[in-house]
Write an enzyme that holds these catalytic residues in place. Sequence first.
Site, mmCIF file in Angstrom:
data_model
loop_
_atom_site.group_PDB
_atom_site.id
_atom_site.type_symbol
_atom_site.label_atom_id
_atom_site.label_comp_id
_atom_site.label_asym_id
_atom_site.label_seq_id
_atom_site.Cartn_x
_atom_site.Cartn_y
_atom_site.Cartn_z
ATOM 1 N N HIS A 1 58.452 95.154 -37.618
ATOM 2 C CA HIS A 1 58.066 94.082 -38.549
ATOM 3 C C HIS A 1 58.356 94.544 -39.974
ATOM 4 C CE1 HIS A 1 54.507 91.277 -39.946
ATOM 5 N NE2 HIS A 1 55.649 90.993 -40.542
ATOM 6 N N ASN B 1 56.319 98.234 -30.267
ATOM 7 C CA ASN B 1 56.283 98.013 -31.710
ATOM 8 C C ASN B 1 56.071 99.364 -32.408
ATOM 9 O OD1 ASN B 1 55.123 97.592 -34.317
ATOM 10 N ND2 ASN B 1 54.888 95.436 -33.788
ATOM 11 N N GLY C 1 52.009 97.863 -29.692
ATOM 12 C CA GLY C 1 52.237 98.913 -30.673
ATOM 13 C C GLY C 1 51.074 99.838 -30.899
ATOM 14 N N GLY D 1 46.975 93.742 -29.705
ATOM 15 C CA GLY D 1 45.717 94.345 -29.279
ATOM 16 C C GLY D 1 45.681 94.782 -27.821
ATOM 17 N N ARG E 1 55.058 97.827 -46.228
ATOM 18 C CA ARG E 1 53.986 98.831 -46.089
ATOM 19 C C ARG E 1 54.257 99.813 -44.954
ATOM 20 N NH1 ARG E 1 49.125 95.216 -43.526
ATOM 21 N NH2 ARG E 1 49.527 93.937 -45.345
ATOM 22 N N HIS E 2 55.042 99.400 -43.941
ATOM 23 C CA HIS E 2 55.408 100.375 -42.902
ATOM 24 C C HIS E 2 56.936 100.417 -42.734
ATOM 25 C CE1 HIS E 2 54.743 96.712 -40.592
ATOM 26 N NE2 HIS E 2 53.438 96.875 -40.514
ATOM 27 N N ARG F 1 52.765 110.201 -46.129
ATOM 28 C CA ARG F 1 53.171 111.393 -46.870
ATOM 29 C C ARG F 1 54.455 111.200 -47.679
ATOM 30 N NH1 ARG F 1 50.783 116.495 -45.825
ATOM 31 N NH2 ARG F 1 48.581 115.960 -45.725
ATOM 32 N N THR G 1 46.621 93.479 -40.219
ATOM 33 C CA THR G 1 47.665 93.258 -39.223
ATOM 34 C C THR G 1 47.857 91.749 -39.128
ATOM 35 O OG1 THR G 1 48.299 93.631 -36.914
ATOM 36 C CG2 THR G 1 45.939 93.341 -37.344
ATOM 37 N N GLU H 1 55.668 83.785 -28.514
ATOM 38 C CA GLU H 1 54.846 84.946 -28.178
ATOM 39 C C GLU H 1 53.398 84.527 -28.376
ATOM 40 O OE1 GLU H 1 56.019 88.833 -29.571
ATOM 41 O OE2 GLU H 1 53.930 89.502 -29.630
ATOM 42 N N ASP I 1 55.946 99.981 -35.711
ATOM 43 C CA ASP I 1 55.510 99.886 -37.114
ATOM 44 C C ASP I 1 54.624 101.054 -37.536
ATOM 45 O OD1 ASP I 1 56.772 97.455 -37.074
ATOM 46 O OD2 ASP I 1 54.954 96.250 -37.169
ATOM 47 N N HIS I 2 53.713 101.442 -36.619
ATOM 48 C CA HIS I 2 52.722 102.424 -37.053
ATOM 49 C C HIS I 2 53.233 103.863 -37.033
ATOM 50 C CE1 HIS I 2 50.115 99.296 -37.954
ATOM 51 N NE2 HIS I 2 50.066 98.852 -36.712
HETATM 52 N N1 PXP Z 1 53.451 91.098 -31.466
HETATM 53 C C1 PXP Z 1 53.386 90.691 -32.750
HETATM 54 C C2 PXP Z 1 54.085 89.425 -33.111
HETATM 55 C C3 PXP Z 1 52.693 91.449 -33.726
HETATM 56 O O1 PXP Z 1 52.629 91.012 -34.997
HETATM 57 C C4 PXP Z 1 52.112 92.658 -33.344
HETATM 58 C C5 PXP Z 1 51.390 93.491 -34.349
HETATM 59 O O2 PXP Z 1 52.247 93.962 -35.299
HETATM 60 C C6 PXP Z 1 52.226 93.056 -32.005
HETATM 61 C C7 PXP Z 1 52.875 92.244 -31.083
HETATM 62 C C8 PXP Z 1 51.663 94.351 -31.521
HETATM 63 O O3 PXP Z 1 50.284 94.375 -31.669
HETATM 64 P P1 PXP Z 1 49.516 95.742 -31.465
HETATM 65 O O4 PXP Z 1 50.027 96.689 -32.508
HETATM 66 O O5 PXP Z 1 48.096 95.367 -31.655
HETATM 67 O O6 PXP Z 1 49.822 96.221 -30.074
#
Ligand code: PXP
Length: 262
Positions: free
Chosen positions: A47, A11, A220, A199, A53-54, A22, A104, A155, A13-14
Site C-alpha cells: 500500500h 502484505n 499482513g 486483521g 509512512r511505510h 531507523r 490502518t 475485497e 507494509d509493516h
Molecule cells: N487488505 C487491505 C485492503 C488492507 O488495507 C490491509 C491492511 O493494510 C490488509 C488487507 C491486511 O490487513 P492486516 O495487516 O490486518 O493483515
Amino acid sequence: MTAPPIRLGINIDHVATLRNARGGVHPDPLRAAKLAVEAGADNITAHLREDRRHIRDDDIRRLMAELDCPLNFEMAATDEMRAIALKVKPHAACIVPERREERTTEGGLDAVAQFDALVPVVADLTDAGIQVSLFIAAEGRQIEAASRLGVPAIEIHTGAWCDALADGRGTDAESEWQCIKEGAQLAHGLGLEVHAGHGLNYETAETISALPEIVELNIGHFLVGGAVFEGLGETVRKMRQAMDKGRQAATQVRTIENVDLA
Ligand code: PXP
C-alpha cells in the site's frame, strides 16, 4: 459449489514500517516479499499511502522489477495514485479509503457515496490492463455498487469480524460473520471475484477459507508481527497450512452434503 484453490497474498507494509523506524534499508520489504513467495505466498500486496509512512515509491519500483509473482498495489482513488498505477502497471490494484490520521485502513471504501468519482479511476486502471478490486464492507449496497462500477473483484473488509472475535463480543462476531458469508455469496452471484482481508490470524483465516466463494486472502500485520518470534517463512507456511485446512474441511463437508442418502 466446489471450492476453487484459495490464494494467499502477503502484505509487506509493516516490514517497511520497521525499516523506516531507523531510516536505513533494513529490513528490506523486497527481501521479505521474496521470502514470503518462497514460503508459499501467491502474490504480494503493498500500500503506497499518500504520506509514504511505510511503502515508498522506490519499493514499488523494485517490487515490480524483481518479483516473480503478481503485485497487488493498494491505493487511494487519488489523481496521484492513479498516475503512479498507470505508470507502474501492477497486476492488480485494490482501491482503499485513506485517511491520514488512521492507523490502518479502518473501514471499507464507500463505493455508493463515491460512485461518480470512482468511475473514471476504475475505467483508466481497467483500460491499462490492471485488475481492479474495491476494498469494501460486506454490505449488499456496497457490493451492488461495485458490480455496477464494473470491477472484476472486491475485497471484503474482515476487520470488524476479527475485532469482535478478539474482544470476545460473540453476538457481534456472529452477525459480522453472517454478513461476510452472505456478502461473499451475493458478490459471487453477481460475477465478482471475492477476496478478503484485514486483521486475519491463523484461526480466522482457517475459518474464512471454508467459504468457497472466496479465492484470495490478503494478510499482513499478524504475519509480520509473528515473524519476530518464528521467522517470516514459518508464519507464511503456517498460514498456508491453516488456509488449506479450512478449504479442505469445507470441501469435505460439501462432499458429505452431496451424498445421496436415499
Ligand atoms: N487488505 C487491505 C485492503 C488492507 O488495507 C490491509 C491492511 O493494510 C490488509 C488487507 C491486511 O490487513 P492486516 O495487516 O490486518 O493483515
